[in-house]
Design a protein around this motif. Structure first.
Motif, mmCIF file in Angstrom:
data_model
loop_
_atom_site.group_PDB
_atom_site.id
_atom_site.type_symbol
_atom_site.label_atom_id
_atom_site.label_comp_id
_atom_site.label_asym_id
_atom_site.label_seq_id
_atom_site.Cartn_x
_atom_site.Cartn_y
_atom_site.Cartn_z
ATOM 1 N N ASN A 30 0.834 -1.213 0.000
ATOM 2 C CA ASN A 30 0.000 0.000 0.000
ATOM 3 C C ASN A 30 0.865 1.259 0.000
ATOM 4 O OD1 ASN A 30 -2.460 1.348 -0.160
ATOM 5 N ND2 ASN A 30 -2.756 1.389 2.059
ATOM 6 N N GLU A 76 -3.545 3.541 -2.085
ATOM 7 C CA GLU A 76 -4.769 3.316 -2.845
ATOM 8 C C GLU A 76 -5.730 2.358 -2.139
ATOM 9 O OE1 GLU A 76 -5.495 5.120 -5.896
ATOM 10 O OE2 GLU A 76 -3.893 6.151 -4.807
ATOM 11 N N GLN A 77 -5.227 1.600 -1.162
ATOM 12 C CA GLN A 77 -6.127 0.804 -0.320
ATOM 13 C C GLN A 77 -6.713 1.744 0.727
ATOM 14 O OE1 GLN A 77 -4.500 -2.973 1.105
ATOM 15 N NE2 GLN A 77 -2.975 -2.928 -0.541
ATOM 16 N N VAL A 78 -7.977 2.083 0.567
ATOM 17 C CA VAL A 78 -8.574 3.173 1.329
ATOM 18 C C VAL A 78 -8.932 2.736 2.743
ATOM 19 C CG1 VAL A 78 -9.490 4.217 -0.773
ATOM 20 C CG2 VAL A 78 -10.906 2.636 0.533
ATOM 21 N N PRO A 111 -4.474 0.719 5.659
ATOM 22 C CA PRO A 111 -3.922 -0.639 5.584
ATOM 23 C C PRO A 111 -2.405 -0.632 5.396
ATOM 24 C CG PRO A 111 -5.931 -0.498 4.297
ATOM 25 C CD PRO A 111 -5.613 0.905 4.740
ATOM 26 N N HIS A 112 -1.711 -1.451 6.166
ATOM 27 C CA HIS A 112 -0.264 -1.659 6.134
ATOM 28 C C HIS A 112 0.532 -0.512 6.748
ATOM 29 C CE1 HIS A 112 -0.664 -5.252 3.631
ATOM 30 N NE2 HIS A 112 -1.503 -4.576 2.880
#
Length: 378
Positions: free
Chosen positions: A31, A35-37, A55-56
């Motif tokens: 991430n 873009e991983q919201v 995330p992450h």
């Protein structure tokens, strides 16, 4: 007994292969482009509320999740790639656990940053025990986004990577925007492989350096660091107070030789330096290419090279479409170590007002006494 030895060898080979397969891969961090919201429940407007909302990543302090095209007052907040970026308020930080590192191996981190309302913004980048302040107040692109590189040596297989905004603005929402985090393993520096030469310089062709994002046209800045830090362009160092040089690649720039080169974008305020072992009173010859990166940087350019007590200035009239000339400097070493220095003697700008400059590439340093002796033997 022999069978036991063979089984042990096979077991060792399997272990080494498994370790190699598990090694961290070059490219975006998990991430790394945000873009991983985060869940909507973790957002209050743009502010991220939970410590693990992204995330992450783990966040601390006033951190915002910024969408492309979002405005702050009359100012548009751009995103360099994709739809989202992150903004760090005063004393805010974001961190990620790096895994599968190889101890005593050097790695470079590349990331993109843009300042917002504050002028003298900085970012503190840390992988313990190493930490550096990267100045980001100078903007080198018309978009406002620049990519920066930073290097560290892994002390174990796991490390915590932290980016912290030390805070220079009274408004906590005036912190820098950050996006696009990638990692690259840096191999040990080796001498350049120009046929027929005994190049004393390492990485003289600049082929080994930090990760360059394939979808960004502006290259990667190599900022100034303390002499005891690890350079992402090792063993080359950048000497300056706040300015950088730019690492560029052939897919988006004109490079004199190979796939990568260095653009001196800061005039006399930043020097590209490498220290080389030499023998006092022996003669040496330094050669290099100087030109332009084909990025629209036109005008009179000049690269000044220093080695030992000698120097040479190589002028180049650029049309901004690529091309180069060769420069050479012959000198006698005065010490067991000689510092090779390159600096741009002019301040160049593109038509859009962004800083640019001459490229340096294909650098070699040879002892001419050895060369003459070899000719006599032949």
């Amino acid at each position: 007994m022999a069978g036991n030895v063979r089984r042990a060898a096979v077991f060792l080979a399997v272990c080494l292969a498994a370790r190699a397969a598990a090694a961290i891969q070059d490219g975006l961090l998990p991430n790394g482009n945000f873009e991983q919201v985060p869940p909507k429940s973790q957002l209050n407007g743009t502010r991220l509320m939970g410590r693990y909302a992204i995330p992450h990543w783990e966040i601390s302090g006033f951190v915002e999740y910024i969408g492309s095209g979002q405005k702050q007052g009359d100012m548009l907040l751009p995103v360099p790639e994709g739809a989202y970026a992150v903004r760090l308020g005063n004393e805010a930080s974001i961190r990620q656990q790096l895994t599968d590192l190889a101890p005593r191996t050097h790695y470079s981190i590349t990331f993109s940053a843009a300042r917002t309302c504050a002028q003298a913004e900085q970012l503190n980048v840390t992988v313990a025990p190493e930490s550096d302040i990267l100045p980001i107040q100078t903007v080198y692109t018309s978009s406002g986004w620049d990519s920066y590189s930073w290097a560290f040596e892994a002390t174990g297989s796991v490390a915590s990577f932290i980016v912290h905004n030390p805070g220079v603005s009274e408004d906590p929402a005036c912190g820098p925007l950050i996006d696009l985090f990638a990692i690259k393993t840096l191999p040990p520096p080796k001498s350049s492989t120009t046929p027929g030469t005994d190049n004393l310089l390492k990485n003289g062709d600049f082929e080994e350096g930090p990760y360059i994002f394939p979808n960004t046209p502006w290259g990667v800045l190599v900022p100034p660091l303390d002499l005891d830090d690890y350079s992402p362009l090792s063993p080359w160092m950048v000497l300056s107070s706040t300015k950088s040089v730019k690492y560029v690649d052939a897919p988006r720039h004109v490079v004199p030789r190979g796939a990568r080169a260095v653009e001196l974008v800061s005039g006399v305020e930043a020097a590209l330096v490498q220290d080389v072992a030499t023998v006092p009173r022996r003669p040496y010859r330094l050669e290099f290419s100087a030109g332009d990166a084909g990025d629209g940087c036109a005008g009179a350019m000049a690269v000044q090279a220093y080695a030992g007590r000698g120097s040479v200035r190589v002028p180049y009239q650029s049309r901004g479409k690529g091309g180069h000339t060769r420069g050479a400097l012959e000198f006698t070493a005065a010490a067991n170590q000689t510092r090779v220095v390159f600096v741009s003697m002019a301040y160049n700008m593109k038509p859009d007002g962004t800083l640019c400059g001459p490229v340096v590439d294909d650098v070699s340093l040879v002892c001419t006494r050895k060369r003459a002796a070899r000719r006599l033997l032949l």
